[in-house]
Design a protein around this motif. Structure first.
Motif, PDB file in Angstrom:
ATOM      1  N   SER A 162      -5.765   3.822   1.616  1.00 21.26           N
ATOM      2  CA  SER A 162      -4.520   4.047   0.886  1.00 21.26           C
ATOM      3  C   SER A 162      -4.588   3.200  -0.366  1.00 21.26           C
ATOM      4  O   SER A 162      -5.043   2.060  -0.323  1.00 21.26           O
ATOM      5  CB  SER A 162      -3.364   3.592   1.786  1.00 21.26           C
TER       6      SER A 162
ATOM      7  N   TYR B 269      -6.865  -5.329  -4.249  1.00 21.80           N
ATOM      8  CA  TYR B 269      -7.531  -6.334  -3.412  1.00 21.80           C
ATOM      9  C   TYR B 269      -8.232  -7.321  -4.338  1.00 21.80           C
ATOM     10  O   TYR B 269      -8.354  -7.071  -5.536  1.00 21.80           O
ATOM     11  CB  TYR B 269      -8.516  -5.676  -2.427  1.00 21.80           C
TER      12      TYR B 269
ATOM     13  N   HIS C 168      -8.694  -2.056  -7.204  1.00 23.76           N
ATOM     14  CA  HIS C 168      -7.932  -1.365  -6.158  1.00 23.76           C
ATOM     15  C   HIS C 168      -8.881  -0.422  -5.443  1.00 23.76           C
ATOM     16  O   HIS C 168      -9.824   0.086  -6.039  1.00 23.76           O
ATOM     17  CB  HIS C 168      -6.807  -0.508  -6.753  1.00 23.76           C
TER      18      HIS C 168
ATOM     19  N   ALA D 246      -4.375   0.576  -2.885  1.00 21.25           N
ATOM     20  CA  ALA D 246      -3.899  -0.805  -2.781  1.00 21.25           C
ATOM     21  C   ALA D 246      -4.839  -1.721  -3.552  1.00 21.25           C
ATOM     22  O   ALA D 246      -6.044  -1.471  -3.634  1.00 21.25           O
ATOM     23  CB  ALA D 246      -3.840  -1.258  -1.324  1.00 21.25           C
TER      24      ALA D 246
ATOM     25  N   THR E 102       0.860  -1.186   0.000  1.00 15.42           N
ATOM     26  CA  THR E 102       0.000   0.000   0.000  1.00 15.42           C
ATOM     27  C   THR E 102       0.892   1.231   0.000  1.00 15.42           C
ATOM     28  O   THR E 102       2.055   1.166   0.387  1.00 15.42           O
ATOM     29  CB  THR E 102      -0.866   0.082   1.275  1.00 15.42           C
TER      30      THR E 102
END
Lengths: 340, 340, 340, 340
Positions: free
Chosen positions: D204, D208, D232, D206, C279
Motif C-alpha cells: 500500500s 519509509y 515510498h 506509504a 498508509t
C-alpha cells in the motif's frame, strides 16, 4: 516490405506498429486512424508514452489522399479496425493489389447466418469471406497464407483455445460432448475507448457474453467440435488464461494425450509446460502460447495462456507476414539466438 | 456472550475480531495467537492499521495461563487456526464446556479416508468429527447449530458452491455427470504468511490444486453430487467468483430452474441477481452470496460470488453464533433497517 | 431529518447515500441525478452492485416535479454535483429554506479573482459565497455549522492537508517559506465518468495540475500559509496520501511539535500515529485522518492519509450534518462502542 | 565477452541475465546463486516462467568449483548480491583479473563514516572503495569506466535523481537549500524474498526510510548538493517516479533552465518530455529516464521516471559493459534502427 496499419491508435494496432518498426525486413510506411477520431495532430507516442523516441510517427487521418498514398507506398495493409470497417476497407485495398491482414472478426466465419446470429448484421461480401485464409499460424497451410490476398488473423480467445485443443480433436480423443472453455482476459481486450466498464474503479472479475460470444462460432469452425465458451474480464491489463474442461473418449490414456501434443513440440512459439501451470505473468509481453494439462480418468483439464495483444493479435499477424515473405513464422518475435 | 478468537492475526481471525467487536450481543473477550509467532507485544492494529482506534486489543500468546483465562472468561471459542491445530484445540475447549466454532477444515469431512487422501494425515478424533455440525447457515437445521458443541464453519469455496448448487440438486434437476466448478479466489485466501507465491510481483491468475483440492470432498459431501472443482488464484485481495457448469437433466425448463431457486428468495444474505452478473466488486466487504444463472437447453451456467473473508469465513461464523444465541442469522451483518 | 442527494450516481454521492441510509437519525428521502444523464430507469444498485439489497432506491431525474418534491420532503440537501451546477442549485434550495451541504468547490474560496484564476470562470453569487461556512469539521466553530444555511464541505486534498498542518501553523512553528505538499490520490478522485485517463490500462502514477490545482487556494485560505501543492494520480481506487515538507522556524523542538498536535489528540476521527507511517490501506473505508510526522533539525515531514470518499467528502459532509443536528460529529461513522 | 551473474535469482539479476542473453557481443557464461538458497536444481525459468524457452540456464550454486569455473570462463562478473556479499566477493574476482560490475551499494559511497551511518557497518575495504568507478553512464568519464576493474553501478533512486538534477546543479542554478526528492518505487525495488511487507494484500502506498535512506548520501555525493530524500513504496511492480522540488537561485529564467538541460538533449536513453508528464507506464520495460519540469518563479518541479530494474539497475550495468567494450552505451538496449 512496406506495411501500413489502419487503426493504429488502438491497443492491437499500436502493438503491431511497434513490432513492424523493429522488424528487419519490414518498414512501417504509415499509421492511420479514422478522420473522425483525430481532433488534432497526434503522434502515436502522445497516446503511448512508452514509444517516445522509439516510434515517432504521426497518426494520419484516413482521407482520400491517404488511400492514394497507400496505393503507392504499401505492400501489406493491416486492418486493426472494427469488423464493420474492415469489411468495407478490405476489398478496397485488395483491389489495389495489396495483401491485407485483417485483425477484426470481419472475415473469420463462414456463413452469413453466423454473422447475423453472433455479430448482428448481414455480411455483404460473401465471396471475399470465402477467399479469406484463417491465419492460425501454427496450423494453417503455409502456401495458403503465402498465396492469399486476405488473411483473417484469428481472435485472441480462439488462438488460445485452438492451439490447446486441436491436437486432441485431431487425434480423435475427445468425446462428443461440449468442451467447456472458461476464459479470463485482461482489460486491453475491451479496447482503449473510454467506457465506464473499463474505468479503473469499475473493472472487476466477472463473466460476460454467456452462450453468445462471437468467438464461439470461430472456435467451433476451426476446431470442428462444439464448445461452451464463457469469457470473463479480469483485473489485469494484458493476457488471457483459458481453463478448458475436456471429456475424453473412454479409455484414452495419458500416453495418448501426450502423443497428441507431440505435434506442437517443435513449434517455437508454443511452450508445452511439463509439470507447470500457465500463468498470466509467464506470457505477458511474450509471443508464446503456454499449454499444460492434467488428466484424471477421462477428465482432462487443459490450461492455455497467451498475451492477447501479441499471440492473440499483433504477434500472430506478424507471423502471417513473416510466412508471406518466406521467413520463419517467429522471425523477429524471438531473440536471434533462439529463433530457428 | 463472551467470545475469544484463537489465530486472530490471520485474515479471517482479524476480520472475525472486527465483527465480534462491533456486535451488540457479543463481547470480544480475548484474541490469541500461538506463543511461537509472537516475538514481542503486538496489538492487532500493529498488523492491521485500519483497526487502530477501533479494535485496540493486544494479541495474547496461547500459554497455559491463557487456557485458564479462557476457561473463566469465554462462552464461544473461535478457532481461526490451521486444521491440525484446530483438531488439537477443539476437544480441549469442548471439555471446558465452551462452544467451539472452527473455521478450519479440521471437522468438515466425514471419514478418515478423506482426510488421508485430501489432507495427507489420519484424523485422530473421529468421534468428535461425527459430533461436529456443518455451519452452512442458510441450509443447516437451526436447532442443530444451537445444540452443537462444535460447529465446523464451511470453507470459502464450498460456501459459494453449495449455496449456488444445492437448490438445483435438491430439486433433482441435475444430470449425473460431474458439475464443473471453475473458481477464482483473491489472495487473502492464501493467508497472510510471507510466501513468494503471494509476493505482490509474483501473484498472477493461475490454476492450482487440480483434481485434488481439499474443498472437493467438502462440496461433494454436502451437495450429494460429484464435482470437478478447479480453483485459481486471482490478482485481487478479497473475493471469490465461481463459474459453474451444470448439465441439467433432459427437458428441464427455465421455470423449473427458477422455482428451484425460490428456496433462497427470502434469505437476507443471498442475493439472486435477476438480469445481472455477479462481480467481485459487488461482494467485497459485504456479507452476501450473489448468485445468477443462464440456461441454454440443458446447459446451465451458474455464477456465484462471495467475499471469502466474510460469507466465506468470518461472516458465516458470526451467522452461526447468532443462530446459537437465538438471533436472526444476519444480526449485525446488515444495517439495522435492512436486517429482519 | 430528511436528506436528499443531488448527483447521487457519482462516487461521493453514492457513498453519501450509503452513509445516510444507515444513519439512525437521518432518512434518505431521495437520490437525484441530472435529467440528461438518465437514459432509462436505474437503481443506484444498477451502478453499484454492492448496494443491492442495502440501498434499493431509484435514481430520479432532477425535473421541476423533483424540485417540488424536495421542497415538501427534505430538510437537508446535499449537492454532489459539479461546482457550476452547485452554484446554480444552492440558492434555489436555500430559498426553499433547506440547509444545503455542497460537496463541490463552488463555495469554498473567498474571491471571484480566485475563481477566475483557478476555476476559469467568474463566480456570480458572491453574497452567497460570503455566507457559506467551510465545513472542516474538527476546526470549524460548531455554532457556525449549526446556524449556516450553506456548508461548503471541504475538498479531499485540503482535508488531508489542513488537519495535518493547522496545528503547526496555529502554533506559529512554521517558517515563512512555502510548505510543499506532495499528494497522491486514488482514481475515484477523478470521478466515475468514462474517460481514457481513468481507463484501467492507462492509469499510472503521474503528477498533474502543477502550480495551478484548485485545491491550492483552498488550502492556503484556511491554513493561512503559502503552499506548493502537487497532486498525483495513483493506481489504486480510493485514498489519499500526502507527504508534506515543512520548514520549521529555527530551534523549534520536537516537544513543541508534539505539543502543537495535542490539539488533535482527543478528536475521534483523527488518529495521531505515534511510531507508525500512514498508509492507504489503513484508511480505506474508514472515516479517519491518519497523521504522523518525523523531524530532523528544522525539517519536518508530515504524512497524512484519508479515504478521499469518506473523510475527504461524504464522511465529512455527514460530520457536518451530525453537528447541525446537535449530535457528536462522528455519530454513525464509528461503531457504537467507540463513538463518544 | 563472457559474463557471469552472481545473484541471478533476484529481480535485477534475472533482468540482467535476460539482457546479456540477447546481446550480440556478450555470452551468458553462468548464472549463480548462493549455495544456501538452492534446495534443489532449478532453472531460472522455474522462478521466472516468462524466460522459458528464452533463457534456459540452470542456477548454479556458488561453490568453490564455481569460483574455479568463473576463473576460466568469465570476463565480466556482475554482482547482483547484497552489499555485504558484494564487498566480500568483489576483491576475489578482481584478484582473478575479472572486471566486476557491482549492482549493490557496497562500493558507491566514499567514506567508512557514511557506511557506518547509513548501512550500519564498517566498510573493510577502503582501498577498493577508492578504486571503484561510479557507473552513472551518461555522466561518468568513458575512459574511467573502460579502465576500471570495479564499477559501482548506481542505485535506482539515485539514477532517477542524478540525471534530473545534475544539469541544474552543474549550471549553478540551485539555491543552497535542500532539494526535496519525493520518490515512489514499485515493489520489485523491495526484492523477491518472501516478506509480509511485499505480500500482495499488504502493499500500500506509504513512505519509509525518512531522513535515513541509504540512497541519500549516494545522491548527495554525486550531485554535490544537499537533498531531503523520501522514498515510498507504491502498489505497482516496476518503476520509479520522483517528484523533485528545487529552489532556484533568484532570477533564474526559464531559458536558463532549458539550456541547462541541453546537455542531455542528445543522450539516447534520456527523454526530455517537452509538454508532457513522466508516468510509470511510459518507462516500464524501457531503458529510459523520462524527465520533465515546470517552473513558477524560483520554484522548479522536476519529474523523473525510470524502470527501476532497467535504467535503475540492469540496464545501466549493461551500459557500463557496452562502454567497457568500446560500444555505444545504449547498444542492444534500443532497437537497431534507433540505436546510434
Amino acid at each position: 516490405m512496406k506495411v501500413v496499419i489502419i487503426g493504429a491508435s488502438g491497443y492491437s494496432g499500436a502493438e503491431l506498429a511497434s513490432l513492424v518498426a523493429s522488424h528487419n525486413k519490414l518498414t512501417l510506411a504509415g499509421i492511420y486512424v479514422s478522420e473522425a477520431s483525430l481532433d488534432k495532430e497526434k503522434y502515436l507516442s502522445d497516446l503511448y508514452p512508452q514509444y517516445l523516441g522509439l516510434l515517432d510517427q504521426i497518426l494520419q487521418p484516413l482521407t482520400s489522399n491517404a488511400f492514394a498514398d497507400i496505393q503507392k507506398n504499401a505492400d501489406f495493409v493491416c486492418l486493426c479496425t472494427d469488423h464493420k470497417v474492415s469489411i468495407e476497407l478490405a476489398p478496397i485495398f485488395i483491389e489495389m493489389g495489396k495483401k491485407v491482414f485483417d485483425l477484426s472478426g470481419g472475415f473469420r466465419l463462414s456463413s452469413d447466418e453466423d454473422y447475423q446470429k453472433y455479430y448482428g448484421f448481414s455480411h455483404q461480401n460473401i465471396s471475399l469471406l470465402n477467399q479469406a485464409v484463417y491465419g492460425l499460424a501454427e496450423w494453417q497451410n503455409t502456401d495458403d497464407i503465402k498465396n492469399a490476398q486476405l488473411i483473417a488473423v484469428p481472435g485472441c480467445y480462439p488462438t488460445a483455445a485452438l492451439n490447446a485443443l486441436k491436437p486432441l480433436v485431431d487425434a480423435n480423443l475427445v468425446s462428443k460432448e461440449n468442451i467447456i472453455i472458461n476464459a479470463v482476459s485482461g482489460v486491453t481486450g475491451a479496447g482503449r475507448k473510454a467506457n465506464v466498464n473499463t474505468h479503473f474503479c469499475e473493472v472487476s472479475l466477472a463473466a460476460y457474453g454467456l452462450f453468445n460470444h462471437r468467438h464461439t462460432p470461430e472456435i467451433e469452425k476451426y476446431l470442428g467440435h462444439k464448445v461452451l465458451f464463457t469469457p470473463h474480464i479480469g483485473n489485469f491489463p494484458r493476457g488471457i488464461l483459458e481453463t478448458i474442461y475436456v471429456q475424453l473418449k473412454e479409455n484414452v490414456t495419458a500416453d495418448q494425450v501426450e502423443k497428441a501434443y507431440d505435434c506442437l513440440a517443435d513449434q517455437p512459439l508454443i511452450r508445452l509446460l511439463a509439470n507447470k501451470i500457465p500463468t498470466i505473468n509467464g506470457v505477458v509481453n511474450k509471443p508464446f502460447v503456454d499449454i499444460a494439462w492434467q488428466q484424471q480418468g477421462s477428465q482432462l483439464i487443459v490450461m492455455s495462456a497467451i498475451d492477447n495483444l501479441l499471440k492473440g493479435a499483433s504477434g500472430q499477424a506478424l507471423q502471417c507476414m513473416n510466412i508471406s515473405m518466406g521467413l520463419c513464422a517467429e522471425y523477429s518475435l524471438l531473440p536471434k539466438g533462439v529463433q530457428e
